[in-house]
Motif scaffolding. Structure first.
Motif, PDB file in Angstrom:
ATOM      1  N   PRO A  61      88.001 137.164  16.089  1.00 17.88           N
ATOM      2  CA  PRO A  61      87.159 138.221  15.628  1.00 17.88           C
ATOM      3  C   PRO A  61      86.046 137.739  14.921  1.00 17.88           C
ATOM      4  CG  PRO A  61      89.450 138.447  15.312  1.00 17.88           C
ATOM      5  CD  PRO A  61      89.338 137.101  15.717  1.00 17.88           C
ATOM      6  N   THR A  62      86.186 136.579  14.288  1.00 15.35           N
ATOM      7  CA  THR A  62      85.031 135.970  13.499  1.00 15.35           C
ATOM      8  C   THR A  62      83.926 135.581  14.308  1.00 15.35           C
ATOM      9  OG1 THR A  62      86.500 134.777  12.046  1.00 15.35           O
ATOM     10  CG2 THR A  62      84.354 134.091  11.916  1.00 15.35           C
ATOM     11  N   LEU A  63      84.066 135.126  15.685  1.00 14.27           N
ATOM     12  CA  LEU A  63      83.122 134.684  16.393  1.00 14.27           C
ATOM     13  C   LEU A  63      82.449 135.981  16.971  1.00 14.27           C
ATOM     14  CD1 LEU A  63      84.441 131.666  18.662  1.00 14.27           C
ATOM     15  CD2 LEU A  63      82.775 131.762  16.792  1.00 14.27           C
ATOM     16  N   TRP A  64      83.019 137.120  17.233  1.00 10.32           N
ATOM     17  CA  TRP A  64      82.469 138.444  17.693  1.00 10.32           C
ATOM     18  C   TRP A  64      81.951 138.939  16.405  1.00 10.32           C
ATOM     19  CZ3 TRP A  64      87.741 140.559  20.475  1.00 10.32           C
ATOM     20  CH2 TRP A  64      87.769 140.132  21.741  1.00 10.32           C
ATOM     21  N   LEU A  65      82.376 138.903  15.435  1.00 14.64           N
ATOM     22  CA  LEU A  65      81.348 139.673  14.337  1.00 14.64           C
ATOM     23  C   LEU A  65      80.213 138.634  14.003  1.00 14.64           C
ATOM     24  CD1 LEU A  65      82.276 141.358  11.765  1.00 14.64           C
ATOM     25  CD2 LEU A  65      82.935 139.312  10.501  1.00 14.64           C
ATOM     26  N   LEU A  66      80.361 137.527  14.276  1.00 17.83           N
ATOM     27  CA  LEU A  66      78.820 136.733  14.100  1.00 17.83           C
ATOM     28  C   LEU A  66      77.784 137.126  15.304  1.00 17.83           C
ATOM     29  CD1 LEU A  66      80.050 133.217  13.345  1.00 17.83           C
ATOM     30  CD2 LEU A  66      78.982 135.083  11.594  1.00 17.83           C
ATOM     31  N   ARG A  67      78.510 137.632  16.298  1.00 14.02           N
ATOM     32  CA  ARG A  67      77.485 138.245  17.461  1.00 14.02           C
ATOM     33  C   ARG A  67      76.772 139.518  17.110  1.00 14.02           C
ATOM     34  NH1 ARG A  67      80.568 137.719  22.973  1.00 14.02           N
ATOM     35  NH2 ARG A  67      78.439 138.557  23.616  1.00 14.02           N
ATOM     36  N   LEU A  68      77.437 140.106  16.064  1.00 15.02           N
ATOM     37  CA  LEU A  68      77.011 141.507  15.902  1.00 15.02           C
ATOM     38  C   LEU A  68      75.436 141.337  15.100  1.00 15.02           C
ATOM     39  CD1 LEU A  68      80.036 143.457  14.726  1.00 15.02           C
ATOM     40  CD2 LEU A  68      78.708 143.587  16.774  1.00 15.02           C
ATOM     41  N   PRO A  69      74.677 142.315  15.109  1.00  9.20           N
ATOM     42  CA  PRO A  69      73.458 142.092  14.258  1.00  9.20           C
ATOM     43  C   PRO A  69      73.698 142.264  12.525  1.00  9.20           C
ATOM     44  CG  PRO A  69      73.493 144.311  15.426  1.00  9.20           C
ATOM     45  CD  PRO A  69      74.608 143.328  15.930  1.00  9.20           C
ATOM     46  N   ALA A  70      72.799 141.652  11.967  1.00  9.37           N
ATOM     47  CA  ALA A  70      73.143 141.816  10.532  1.00  9.37           C
ATOM     48  C   ALA A  70      73.082 143.297  10.006  1.00  9.37           C
ATOM     49  CB  ALA A  70      72.248 141.002   9.673  1.00  9.37           C
ATOM     50  N   ALA A  71      73.488 143.799   9.011  1.00  6.78           N
ATOM     51  CA  ALA A  71      73.465 145.212   8.346  1.00  6.78           C
ATOM     52  C   ALA A  71      72.058 145.485   7.924  1.00  6.78           C
ATOM     53  CB  ALA A  71      74.545 145.310   7.171  1.00  6.78           C
ATOM     54  N   LEU A  72      71.720 146.472   8.276  1.00  2.00           N
ATOM     55  CA  LEU A  72      70.352 147.041   7.779  1.00  2.00           C
ATOM     56  C   LEU A  72      70.373 147.581   6.330  1.00  2.00           C
ATOM     57  CD1 LEU A  72      69.768 149.308  10.823  1.00  2.00           C
ATOM     58  CD2 LEU A  72      68.858 147.211  10.729  1.00  2.00           C
ATOM     59  N   ARG A  73      69.154 146.922   5.486  1.00  2.94           N
ATOM     60  CA  ARG A  73      69.258 147.254   4.200  1.00  2.94           C
ATOM     61  C   ARG A  73      67.925 147.927   4.243  1.00  2.94           C
ATOM     62  NH1 ARG A  73      74.058 146.910   3.538  1.00  2.94           N
ATOM     63  NH2 ARG A  73      74.988 144.879   3.604  1.00  2.94           N
ATOM     64  N   PHE A  74      68.186 149.026   3.216  1.00  5.79           N
ATOM     65  CA  PHE A  74      67.111 149.976   2.874  1.00  5.79           C
ATOM     66  C   PHE A  74      65.994 149.015   1.831  1.00  5.79           C
ATOM     67  CE2 PHE A  74      64.641 153.506   0.529  1.00  5.79           C
ATOM     68  CZ  PHE A  74      64.641 154.222   1.422  1.00  5.79           C
ATOM     69  N   PRO A  75      64.429 149.244   2.379  1.00  5.05           N
ATOM     70  CA  PRO A  75      63.780 148.464   1.670  1.00  5.05           C
ATOM     71  C   PRO A  75      63.444 149.081   0.259  1.00  5.05           C
ATOM     72  CG  PRO A  75      62.567 150.013   3.199  1.00  5.05           C
ATOM     73  CD  PRO A  75      64.126 150.198   3.429  1.00  5.05           C
ATOM     74  N   ALA A  76      62.659 148.168  -0.311  1.00 10.83           N
ATOM     75  CA  ALA A  76      62.130 148.188  -1.634  1.00 10.83           C
ATOM     76  C   ALA A  76      61.443 149.598  -1.811  1.00 10.83           C
ATOM     77  CB  ALA A  76      61.501 147.287  -2.316  1.00 10.83           C
ATOM     78  N   GLU A  77      61.576 150.544  -2.836  1.00 12.69           N
ATOM     79  CA  GLU A  77      60.646 151.585  -3.081  1.00 12.69           C
ATOM     80  C   GLU A  77      59.407 151.409  -3.260  1.00 12.69           C
ATOM     81  OE1 GLU A  77      62.077 153.523  -6.483  1.00 12.69           O
ATOM     82  OE2 GLU A  77      64.385 153.864  -5.763  1.00 12.69           O
ATOM     83  N   GLY A  78      58.800 152.502  -2.631  1.00 16.85           N
ATOM     84  CA  GLY A  78      57.196 152.132  -2.600  1.00 16.85           C
ATOM     85  C   GLY A  78      56.677 151.542  -1.480  1.00 16.85           C
ATOM     86  N   ASP A  79      57.292 150.904  -0.510  1.00 14.90           N
ATOM     87  CA  ASP A  79      56.992 150.598   0.716  1.00 14.90           C
ATOM     88  C   ASP A  79      57.280 151.301   1.961  1.00 14.90           C
ATOM     89  OD1 ASP A  79      56.127 148.865   2.612  1.00 14.90           O
ATOM     90  OD2 ASP A  79      57.230 147.033   2.113  1.00 14.90           O
TER      91      ASP A  79
END
Length: 357
Positions: A61-79
């Motif tokens: 499961p750890t190796l499969w987990l590393l193959r997933l893309p990193a979580a999307l993060r909302f950018p800073a306000e104003g951009d």
């Protein structure tokens, strides 16, 4: 947070995960020793089999987990440009999710509704895993086995939540998650040394009053069941907390703060624990008392059958004795009658008058 502090925390988390792995190997070794005592020569096969299974359960499961893309993060306000790019990437990612088949994603409200559906699916998975851990550890009542159950269940839970979102936490967040899993394993394996029932017994008693119901002759069984459910409830709470932290790290949202995530997960896990203990505790209590009732009925029926069989045996023996006695008396009477007749005949012959000369 400075780079030195971040690196120090990373080293500490890595060391803690490594120590948890050593502790897990020690648990497997103790189980292998127990198997060797039961059957000479079984220790080595059991040790390598359990170690291989445990390694595969954690690494795959750890190796499969590393193959997933990193979580999307909302950018800073104003951009605005980054915000527009984030929304486009988020819609494209949600459109590929198998959990959102047919879900429209045209407006912001529809996107929020889709994210809510994913959160609900992750919560269902977290509840299901926590219920399974509660039932397993409550019935096993073995610190080493409880630790292995918690380790495997929580690693798989993190992977399932990541699959629901199709995203994984960052490497730093994964190290924190795995550190929590390691801490849960240590706590689960040491619950036998701590009277944890004193802390969680009120929760168990309020959620499942049947567990402490007064059954004639089974007062000790109620206390044992309460302690077992209390230990299972502790492991379920830890599993809920790990699942909620994984949900916060995998969800495509603003970068979560560790302290806020930890406090929110603890508070939410405490709220969810009551209903899980009520559902699982009621089922376990009914199953245990049902098994006891069935055993009591079976024992009573067996005792009644034995008494009836003994009664029939005594009756048959008495009838045989009466019949034998009657035959003996009849034979004795016949012998007396024959003897009396013979004596009478001899007496008659002896007193018969002699003929005159």
């Amino acid at each position: 947070m400075t780079r030195f502090t971040s690196r120090l925390l990373w080293i500490c988390a890595t060391g803690f995960v490594a120590w948890s792995a050593v502790f897990a190997v020690a648990m497997v070794s103790q189980l292998a020793d127990a198997a060797d005592r039961l059957h000479a020569g079984a220790g080595q096969p059991v040790f390598w089999s359990l170690l291989g299974l445990l390694t595969a359960t954690v690494l795959v499961p750890t190796l499969w987990l590393l193959r997933l893309p990193a979580a999307l993060r909302f950018p800073a306000e104003g951009d605005e440009a980054a915000t527009t790019e984030y929304q486009q990437r988020l819609r494209a990612h949600l459109a590929r999710s198998s959990h959102l088949a047919g879900q429209p994603l045209n407006s912001d409200e529809e996107v929020m509704h889709a994210l809510a559906r994913l959160r609900d699916a992750a919560e269902v998975e977290t509840r299901r895993t926590a219920a399974s851990v509660l039932a397993s550890t409550a019935l096993l009542q073995n610190g080493k086995l409880d630790g292995l159950v918690v380790l495997v269940s929580q690693i798989q839970l993190v992977w399932r939540i990541a699959r629901i979102y199709g995203l994984r936490p960052s490497l730093q967040q994964m190290s924190y998650l795995y550190s929590n899993v390691g801490a849960c394993v240590l706590i689960a394996s040491s619950l036998d040394d701590v009277d944890f029932a004193e802390l969680t017994a009120p929760i168990v008693q309020s959620a499942t009053p049947a567990a402490v119901g007064s059954i004639p002759g089974l007062g000790g069984m109620g206390n044992l069941l309460t302690n077992s459910l209390a230990s299972g409830a502790a492991n379920a709470f830890l599993t809920l907390r790990v699942g909620l932290i994984a949900d916060a790290y995998c969800a495509p949202q603003q970068a979560p703060e560790r302290q806020a995530v930890k406090q929110g997960a603890t508070r939410r896990a405490a709220q969810m624990l009551g209903s899980i203990v009520k559902d699982c505790g009621t089922q376990i209590t009914q199953a245990v008392y049902g098994r006891i009732k069935s055993s009591v009925v079976h024992t009573a029926q067996a005792a009644a059958d034995s008494v009836m069989q003994a009664g029939r045996s005594v009756g048959s023996a008495t009838q045989s004795a009466v019949h034998a006695t009657t035959q003996s008396l009849s034979q004795a009477a016949a012998q007396v009658r024959d003897s009396t007749t013979s004596v009478t005949q001899r007496l008659q012959q002896s007193i018969k008058p002699k003929d005159k000369p």
